[in-house]
Design a protein around this motif. Structure first.
Motif, PDB file in Angstrom:
ATOM      1  N   LEU A   2       1.208  -1.219  -0.020  1.00  0.00           N
ATOM      2  CA  LEU A   2      -0.132  -0.143  -0.193  1.00  0.00           C
ATOM      3  C   LEU A   2       1.040   1.335  -0.229  1.00  0.00           C
ATOM      4  CD1 LEU A   2      -2.697   1.077   0.422  1.00  0.00           C
ATOM      5  CD2 LEU A   2      -2.774   0.943   3.049  1.00  0.00           C
ATOM      6  N   THR A   3       0.658   2.009  -1.155  1.00  0.00           N
ATOM      7  CA  THR A   3       1.136   3.700  -1.274  1.00  0.00           C
ATOM      8  C   THR A   3       0.787   4.638  -0.312  1.00  0.00           C
ATOM      9  OG1 THR A   3       2.588   2.551  -2.926  1.00  0.00           O
ATOM     10  CG2 THR A   3       2.691   4.964  -2.517  1.00  0.00           C
ATOM     11  N   LEU A   4       0.943   5.354   0.394  1.00  0.00           N
ATOM     12  CA  LEU A   4       0.416   6.296   1.315  1.00  0.00           C
ATOM     13  C   LEU A   4       1.291   7.973   0.275  1.00  0.00           C
ATOM     14  CD1 LEU A   4      -0.262   5.142   4.374  1.00  0.00           C
ATOM     15  CD2 LEU A   4      -2.125   5.084   2.461  1.00  0.00           C
ATOM     16  N   LEU A   5       0.257   9.303   0.620  1.00  0.00           N
ATOM     17  CA  LEU A   5       0.441  10.185  -0.063  1.00  0.00           C
ATOM     18  C   LEU A   5       0.676  10.791   1.456  1.00  0.00           C
ATOM     19  CD1 LEU A   5       1.957  11.975  -1.374  1.00  0.00           C
ATOM     20  CD2 LEU A   5       0.418  12.976  -2.419  1.00  0.00           C
ATOM     21  N   LEU A   6       0.902  11.219   2.153  1.00  0.00           N
ATOM     22  CA  LEU A   6       1.360  12.253   3.326  1.00  0.00           C
ATOM     23  C   LEU A   6       1.282  13.543   3.304  1.00  0.00           C
ATOM     24  CD1 LEU A   6       0.422  12.806   6.504  1.00  0.00           C
ATOM     25  CD2 LEU A   6       3.006  12.180   7.284  1.00  0.00           C
ATOM     26  N   ILE A   7       0.673  14.183   3.703  1.00  0.00           N
ATOM     27  CA  ILE A   7       0.776  15.689   3.187  1.00  0.00           C
ATOM     28  C   ILE A   7       0.190  17.088   4.716  1.00  0.00           C
ATOM     29  CG2 ILE A   7      -0.276  18.176   1.994  1.00  0.00           C
ATOM     30  CD1 ILE A   7      -1.252  15.924   0.329  1.00  0.00           C
ATOM     31  N   GLU A   8       1.613  16.922   5.200  1.00  0.00           N
ATOM     32  CA  GLU A   8       1.470  18.111   6.696  1.00  0.00           C
ATOM     33  C   GLU A   8       2.457  18.638   6.735  1.00  0.00           C
ATOM     34  OE1 GLU A   8       0.529  18.232   9.566  1.00  0.00           O
ATOM     35  OE2 GLU A   8      -0.004  16.812   9.513  1.00  0.00           O
ATOM     36  N   GLN A  82      -3.732   9.742  21.696  1.00  0.00           N
ATOM     37  CA  GLN A  82      -5.376   9.491  21.214  1.00  0.00           C
ATOM     38  C   GLN A  82      -5.344   9.365  19.028  1.00  0.00           C
ATOM     39  OE1 GLN A  82      -7.897  13.211  22.337  1.00  0.00           O
ATOM     40  NE2 GLN A  82      -9.132  11.343  23.549  1.00  0.00           N
ATOM     41  N   PHE A  83      -3.550  10.442  18.982  1.00  0.00           N
ATOM     42  CA  PHE A  83      -2.984  10.406  18.272  1.00  0.00           C
ATOM     43  C   PHE A  83      -3.495   9.782  17.148  1.00  0.00           C
ATOM     44  CE2 PHE A  83       0.329  11.815  14.653  1.00  0.00           C
ATOM     45  CZ  PHE A  83      -0.512  12.754  13.789  1.00  0.00           C
ATOM     46  N   ILE A  84      -1.832   8.972  17.954  1.00  0.00           N
ATOM     47  CA  ILE A  84      -1.384   7.243  17.480  1.00  0.00           C
ATOM     48  C   ILE A  84      -2.582   6.585  17.263  1.00  0.00           C
ATOM     49  CG2 ILE A  84      -0.318   5.499  18.548  1.00  0.00           C
ATOM     50  CD1 ILE A  84       1.538   6.839  19.859  1.00  0.00           C
ATOM     51  N   ARG A  85      -3.513   6.349  18.091  1.00  0.00           N
ATOM     52  CA  ARG A  85      -5.007   5.777  17.587  1.00  0.00           C
ATOM     53  C   ARG A  85      -5.301   5.825  16.731  1.00  0.00           C
ATOM     54  NH1 ARG A  85      -7.368   6.632  22.208  1.00  0.00           N
ATOM     55  NH2 ARG A  85      -5.742   6.354  23.539  1.00  0.00           N
ATOM     56  N   VAL A  86      -5.965   7.319  16.451  1.00  0.00           N
ATOM     57  CA  VAL A  86      -6.188   7.575  15.111  1.00  0.00           C
ATOM     58  C   VAL A  86      -5.748   7.129  13.279  1.00  0.00           C
ATOM     59  CG1 VAL A  86      -7.026   9.526  13.691  1.00  0.00           C
ATOM     60  CG2 VAL A  86      -7.598   9.302  16.141  1.00  0.00           C
ATOM     61  N   VAL A  87      -4.673   7.477  13.854  1.00  0.00           N
ATOM     62  CA  VAL A  87      -3.576   7.017  12.963  1.00  0.00           C
ATOM     63  C   VAL A  87      -3.908   5.773  12.659  1.00  0.00           C
ATOM     64  CG1 VAL A  87      -1.494   7.014  11.706  1.00  0.00           C
ATOM     65  CG2 VAL A  87      -2.119   9.247  13.047  1.00  0.00           C
ATOM     66  N   ARG A  88      -3.690   4.902  13.461  1.00  0.00           N
ATOM     67  CA  ARG A  88      -3.729   3.702  13.803  1.00  0.00           C
ATOM     68  C   ARG A  88      -4.841   3.292  12.844  1.00  0.00           C
ATOM     69  NH1 ARG A  88       0.154   2.299  18.268  1.00  0.00           N
ATOM     70  NH2 ARG A  88       1.566   1.954  17.490  1.00  0.00           N
ATOM     71  N   GLN A  89      -6.363   3.882  13.302  1.00  0.00           N
ATOM     72  CA  GLN A  89      -7.272   3.583  12.843  1.00  0.00           C
ATOM     73  C   GLN A  89      -7.482   3.504  11.365  1.00  0.00           C
ATOM     74  OE1 GLN A  89      -9.745   5.701  15.105  1.00  0.00           O
ATOM     75  NE2 GLN A  89      -9.961   4.446  17.232  1.00  0.00           N
ATOM     76  N   ILE A  90      -7.120   4.943  11.130  1.00  0.00           N
ATOM     77  CA  ILE A  90      -7.054   5.078   9.033  1.00  0.00           C
ATOM     78  C   ILE A  90      -6.219   4.231   9.267  1.00  0.00           C
ATOM     79  CG2 ILE A  90      -5.961   6.494   7.843  1.00  0.00           C
ATOM     80  CD1 ILE A  90      -6.435   9.571   9.892  1.00  0.00           C
ATOM     81  N   ASP A  91      -5.179   3.709   8.932  1.00  0.00           N
ATOM     82  CA  ASP A  91      -4.446   2.508   8.925  1.00  0.00           C
ATOM     83  C   ASP A  91      -5.536   1.551   8.450  1.00  0.00           C
ATOM     84  OD1 ASP A  91      -1.772   1.435   7.898  1.00  0.00           O
ATOM     85  OD2 ASP A  91      -1.562   0.264   9.694  1.00  0.00           O
ATOM     86  N   VAL A  95      -6.204  -0.492   5.069  1.00  0.00           N
ATOM     87  CA  VAL A  95      -5.316  -1.801   5.202  1.00  0.00           C
ATOM     88  C   VAL A  95      -6.111  -3.069   4.715  1.00  0.00           C
ATOM     89  CG1 VAL A  95      -4.121  -3.793   5.574  1.00  0.00           C
ATOM     90  CG2 VAL A  95      -3.577  -1.160   5.040  1.00  0.00           C
ATOM     91  N   THR A  96      -7.366  -2.992   6.030  1.00  0.00           N
ATOM     92  CA  THR A  96      -8.519  -4.227   5.946  1.00  0.00           C
ATOM     93  C   THR A  96      -9.279  -3.809   5.621  1.00  0.00           C
ATOM     94  OG1 THR A  96      -7.995  -3.851   8.588  1.00  0.00           O
ATOM     95  CG2 THR A  96      -6.902  -4.899   8.004  1.00  0.00           C
ATOM     96  N   VAL A  97     -10.130  -3.149   5.457  1.00  0.00           N
ATOM     97  CA  VAL A  97     -11.654  -2.315   5.304  1.00  0.00           C
ATOM     98  C   VAL A  97     -11.427  -2.367   4.171  1.00  0.00           C
ATOM     99  CG1 VAL A  97     -13.723  -1.257   6.398  1.00  0.00           C
ATOM    100  CG2 VAL A  97     -12.076  -1.979   7.725  1.00  0.00           C
ATOM    101  N   VAL A  98     -11.345  -1.259   3.741  1.00  0.00           N
ATOM    102  CA  VAL A  98     -11.762  -1.091   2.167  1.00  0.00           C
ATOM    103  C   VAL A  98     -10.802  -1.323   1.325  1.00  0.00           C
ATOM    104  CG1 VAL A  98     -11.023   1.042   0.816  1.00  0.00           C
ATOM    105  CG2 VAL A  98     -11.983   1.285   3.127  1.00  0.00           C
ATOM    106  N   LYS A  99     -11.892  -2.255   0.167  1.00  0.00           N
ATOM    107  CA  LYS A  99     -11.046  -2.256  -1.478  1.00  0.00           C
ATOM    108  C   LYS A  99     -10.603  -1.096  -2.163  1.00  0.00           C
ATOM    109  CE  LYS A  99     -11.558  -6.036  -3.414  1.00  0.00           C
ATOM    110  NZ  LYS A  99      -9.798  -6.903  -3.875  1.00  0.00           N
TER     111      LYS A  99
END
Length: 107
Positions: A2-8, A82-91, A95-99
């Motif tokens: 999986l390739t991600l683009l982070l704009i931060e 909480q920030f770590i939790r949110v980032v992990r939830q997005i990941d 990775v596991t839910v979205v097709k």
């Protein structure tokens, strides 16, 4: 893979996300909305899922992001755990839910 683009625009947050996801790419200084518009205007890039992760909770920013075809808008928690939790939830979600389309079939 999986390739991600982070704009931060916050180097500290970018580092944290990079550490959490092992890979992150921070383009040269551009406003996140400019990059989002460019990605979604490019036929080769528009199928890349874009998650806006921001401190803003302003309705105008939320609407503008979705108008530019963001796939999700997430407010960054100020609390580190909480920030770590949110980032992990997005990941986990992407990775596991979205097709997602395979790279070979994406274009």
């Amino acid at each position: 893979m999986l390739t991600l683009l982070l704009i931060e625009d916050d180097p500290g947050d970018a580092f944290l996300v990079e550490e959490l996801l092992s890979e992150a790419d921070n383009p040269p200084a551009k406003d996140g909305r400019e990059v989002l518009a460019e990605v979604k205007d490019d036929p080769e890039l528009r199928s890349i899922p874009v998650v806006v992760l921001t401190t803003s909770e302003a309705e105008e920013d939320i609407m503008r992001s979705y108008h530019l075809h963001a796939n999700a808008y997430v407010s960054k928690p100020v609390d580190f755990d909480q920030f770590i939790r949110v980032v992990r939830q997005i990941d986990d979600f992407f990775v596991t839910v979205v097709k997602l389309p395979s790279t070979a079939n994406r274009f």
